[in-house]
Design a protein around this motif. Sequence first.
Motif, mmCIF file in Angstrom:
data_model
loop_
_atom_site.group_PDB
_atom_site.id
_atom_site.type_symbol
_atom_site.label_atom_id
_atom_site.label_comp_id
_atom_site.label_asym_id
_atom_site.label_seq_id
_atom_site.Cartn_x
_atom_site.Cartn_y
_atom_site.Cartn_z
ATOM 1 N N ALA A 130 0.815 -1.222 0.000
ATOM 2 C CA ALA A 130 0.000 0.000 0.000
ATOM 3 C C ALA A 130 0.846 1.269 0.000
ATOM 4 N N LEU A 131 2.013 1.224 0.644
ATOM 5 C CA LEU A 131 2.793 2.459 0.809
ATOM 6 C C LEU A 131 4.154 2.446 0.119
ATOM 7 N N VAL A 132 4.875 1.357 0.233
ATOM 8 C CA VAL A 132 6.258 1.342 -0.260
ATOM 9 C C VAL A 132 6.318 1.040 -1.754
ATOM 10 N N ASP A 133 5.605 -0.002 -2.161
ATOM 11 C CA ASP A 133 5.678 -0.379 -3.580
ATOM 12 C C ASP A 133 5.252 0.759 -4.508
ATOM 13 N N PRO A 134 4.156 1.474 -4.213
ATOM 14 C CA PRO A 134 3.803 2.599 -5.099
ATOM 15 C C PRO A 134 4.700 3.827 -4.912
ATOM 16 N N GLY A 135 5.687 3.757 -4.030
ATOM 17 C CA GLY A 135 6.626 4.863 -3.892
ATOM 18 C C GLY A 135 6.141 5.997 -3.010
ATOM 19 N N LEU A 136 5.065 5.777 -2.240
ATOM 20 C CA LEU A 136 4.565 6.845 -1.369
ATOM 21 C C LEU A 136 5.440 7.018 -0.127
ATOM 22 N N ALA A 137 5.942 5.906 0.411
ATOM 23 C CA ALA A 137 6.765 5.965 1.623
ATOM 24 C C ALA A 137 8.111 5.286 1.346
ATOM 25 N N ASP A 138 9.166 5.754 2.061
ATOM 26 C CA ASP A 138 10.487 5.116 1.920
ATOM 27 C C ASP A 138 10.451 3.723 2.524
ATOM 28 N N ASN A 139 9.764 3.615 3.634
ATOM 29 C CA ASN A 139 9.601 2.312 4.263
ATOM 30 C C ASN A 139 8.374 2.367 5.156
ATOM 31 N N ALA A 140 7.866 1.198 5.480
ATOM 32 C CA ALA A 140 6.686 1.108 6.332
ATOM 33 C C ALA A 140 6.750 -0.242 7.011
ATOM 34 N N GLY A 141 6.327 -0.292 8.250
ATOM 35 C CA GLY A 141 6.435 -1.569 8.935
ATOM 36 C C GLY A 141 5.530 -1.658 10.138
ATOM 37 N N MET A 142 5.376 -2.886 10.606
ATOM 38 C CA MET A 142 4.648 -3.099 11.853
ATOM 39 C C MET A 142 5.468 -4.063 12.689
ATOM 40 N N GLY A 143 5.519 -3.818 13.987
ATOM 41 C CA GLY A 143 6.273 -4.693 14.875
ATOM 42 C C GLY A 143 5.705 -4.616 16.273
ATOM 43 N N SER A 144 6.377 -5.279 17.200
ATOM 44 C CA SER A 144 5.897 -5.196 18.573
ATOM 45 C C SER A 144 7.070 -5.186 19.530
ATOM 46 N N ASP A 145 6.871 -4.542 20.670
ATOM 47 C CA ASP A 145 7.833 -4.576 21.765
ATOM 48 C C ASP A 145 7.176 -5.324 22.906
ATOM 49 N N GLU A 146 7.831 -6.380 23.363
ATOM 50 C CA GLU A 146 7.244 -7.176 24.438
ATOM 51 C C GLU A 146 8.030 -6.958 25.716
ATOM 52 N N TYR A 147 7.315 -6.530 26.746
ATOM 53 C CA TYR A 147 7.966 -6.227 28.016
ATOM 54 C C TYR A 147 7.415 -7.128 29.119
ATOM 55 N N ASP A 148 7.956 -6.902 30.296
ATOM 56 C CA ASP A 148 7.517 -7.553 31.504
ATOM 57 C C ASP A 148 6.104 -7.038 31.856
ATOM 58 N N ARG A 149 5.106 -7.856 31.582
ATOM 59 C CA ARG A 149 3.706 -7.547 31.875
ATOM 60 C C ARG A 149 3.130 -6.367 31.101
ATOM 61 N N ALA A 150 3.808 -5.921 30.075
ATOM 62 C CA ALA A 150 3.259 -4.867 29.223
ATOM 63 C C ALA A 150 3.780 -5.126 27.807
ATOM 64 N N GLY A 151 3.091 -4.574 26.839
ATOM 65 C CA GLY A 151 3.582 -4.751 25.476
ATOM 66 C C GLY A 151 2.982 -3.695 24.593
#
Lengths: 411, 411
Positions: free
Chosen positions: B277-298
């Motif tokens: 949706a964003l990178v291939d058509p050249g709208l964004a340099d990069n795009a991503g989704m990730g997660s940070d997992e912490y002690d009892r929170a995330g």
Amino acid sequence: MNFHQHVLPNGLQIIGETNPSALSAAVAFWVRTGGRDETPDVLGVSHFLEHMVFKGTQRRNPFQVNRDFSLIGADNNAFTSEENTVFHAAVLPEYLPQLVDVLADIMRPSLREEDFNTEKKVILDEIVRYSVQPQSAAYDRAREFYFRDHPLGNQVLGTTESITALTRDQMQKYFDSRYTAGNIHAIAVGNYDWEAFTKLIEKACGNWPAGQVVRQHRHEVAGPGGQKVVTVPAEKSAQEYVIMMAPGPAADHPLRYASAVLSTIVGDYTGSRLYWALVDPGLADNAGMGSDEYDRAGCQFVSYSCDPENAAECLEIAREVLAEVQKNGITEEELQQAKTKIASREVRAGERTSRRMFTIAKDWAYLNQYRTVDDELRELNLVTRKSISEALERYPIDQMTTTAYGPLEKL
Amino acid sequence: MNFHQHVLPNGLQIIGETNPSALSAAVAFWVRTGGRDETPDVLGVSHFLEHMVFKGTQRRNPFQVNRDFSLIGADNNAFTSEENTVFHAAVLPEYLPQLVDVLADIMRPSLREEDFNTEKKVILDEIVRYSVQPQSAAYDRAREFYFRDHPLGNQVLGTTESITALTRDQMQKYFDSRYTAGNIHAIAVGNYDWEAFTKLIEKACGNWPAGQVVRQHRHEVAGPGGQKVVTVPAEKSAQEYVIMMAPGPAADHPLRYASAVLSTIVGDYTGSRLYWALVDPGLADNAGMGSDEYDRAGCQFVSYSCDPENAAECLEIAREVLAEVQKNGITEEELQQAKTKIASREVRAGERTSRRMFTIAKDWAYLNQYRTVDDELRELNLVTRKSISEALERYPIDQMTTTAYGPLEKL
């Protein structure tokens, strides 16, 4: 570990190392072409072509290329250097057939005009982004100044002008002349069946056009040398980037191990002479020494970056360090320490399937030899203070061509 | 592969995985303390202390620390995160005794006033360098805004003010309370002898003070959410960096595999919904989704960077992508593809001794469990479209707290 090799009738070489205890398999196509093989009218074509390889074939459009790597969880990528263009991917062993199918397919790209024009914009953006990173800009300027009119000084990305002017037909012509079966080798490393792999490659690549390629300008290059510093004022850079270059052993030169040990002693990122002289006292952000080994040419480089205020003092100190080593060589303790350091890094790199693949492919490209990690360690162990003296005599480090990139008008 | 564990009388846990076919051995001390464990008066002390650990002990000055790692070719390093401070090194198996000797020794640093003052300048420089990198600055601003007064929003480096004000005695007090044997585990992975390793650790660490540590504020944190965008104008940044955050599974939460698969489908760096949706058509340099997992929170995050002109359009598209997934979930094909991708990456990471060590140490810290690569793959395989729906219900992705850092005054 077992090594295997096979040559197809069209000249494509297939090599491989099988390791039943590995958990994955990695495959690459190694094309012996890069920035130094470009004539001035097509500067940057190798790298641009690397991008176009992912833009579709007769069988797959760009979306399908991406999808077919994704479907098998392939971690695929490619890079272009002065001398090589490499396409590689790693997968779980069961996906090797699908991987060879897509990786071999993309090596025969359609180079469609429309995709070419779209991708041209991506490349032009990349050139701009790269040119505003002071470290890479400094490195490019230093290479230009050192290699002068030798094509090893070509910028691998090309220039805004050369890429703007490049046509699809020029790229097609470059592709036809450089991506011949005789100029490529296929390699697999890790956990896979060698016989099955050769059959897959034969089926996928057996019809590629034959043809050997002869590289031009295969000779050593010496920069201007001396004590003069060329400064490239770059007001947007906060730090001053200083790069010193001198001739060094080529990729197949017997002294390259001595040279690697010397670089580690003088300029490893930690615990080296330059580290203690420049980084530990806080004069420079970093300082290092390394080497680039090419086909029949090589260079050693020393670099540091620092607050512009410290640049002159750092230069004086770096030159003292280099002059001292040139005059008195290194100590036995330094020698042993550096060998241990390099051995440790090589062994650990050898544990990684993909890294191991690049080492084997490079040995094959430059030495036409397969070498185990133990072979590497044996050659490393043969380095003595005497061979380091020989390296210093053949490739002195006290008259390096020096370029400074950053806020300073003069250094 | 065999797993081993042992606890010393002072509470120090020793764990290890032995793999006779590995070529190297890696060792780490894993201290369960980091940015979130800091009170406002000592912000940044964990990271500063990590630096001081290399600055000498009763037995070694800073030069000797560096030399003793160098002598054995150790590739040593350390990192500090929100929750952990980790000191690690890899060597050839024969150097394990010397490695444990120096690595355990530095874990009891002298914290000399003079070294403290010298290193303070290094840290202050690091804070400045970090703050001018738009990507990291954007990330810090987003975390502050999302976590608000929860200490997970603390900047791990601290601030210029907090580091300037920090005293050696405050650091000593922090060290005494957090670097107790009960709050540390020692780990070795690769090719080594387990019995010999435990004896070495016992000899080197048996006299460390005991003491358990209880972490404060162990609860989930939800940012403001909603559709408002907080813009942080940064005129020096050429691109706009947009970061969206929402609650996600904690490090020991059963839904974390579903969440990882979801992130891969929505925001893997290639072949994901945001990529198309964003990178291939050249709208964004990069795009991503990730997660940070912490002690009892995330938390889950979506991010992209782009030309400021495209930022609003990208935001609209990203929100559409997220709303679509929140409403209709994902397809069976996407599920299988993402699982294959993750499995491939995990298996290949498992081939690397040092990476494997971090995974085992993290499992031990958060789950108090040893898990093989196969255990991981089994849990991954249990993810279904249903469990992803559960994850989306429990941790929605359509009301993410959004921060924009870059040239724009308003987005």
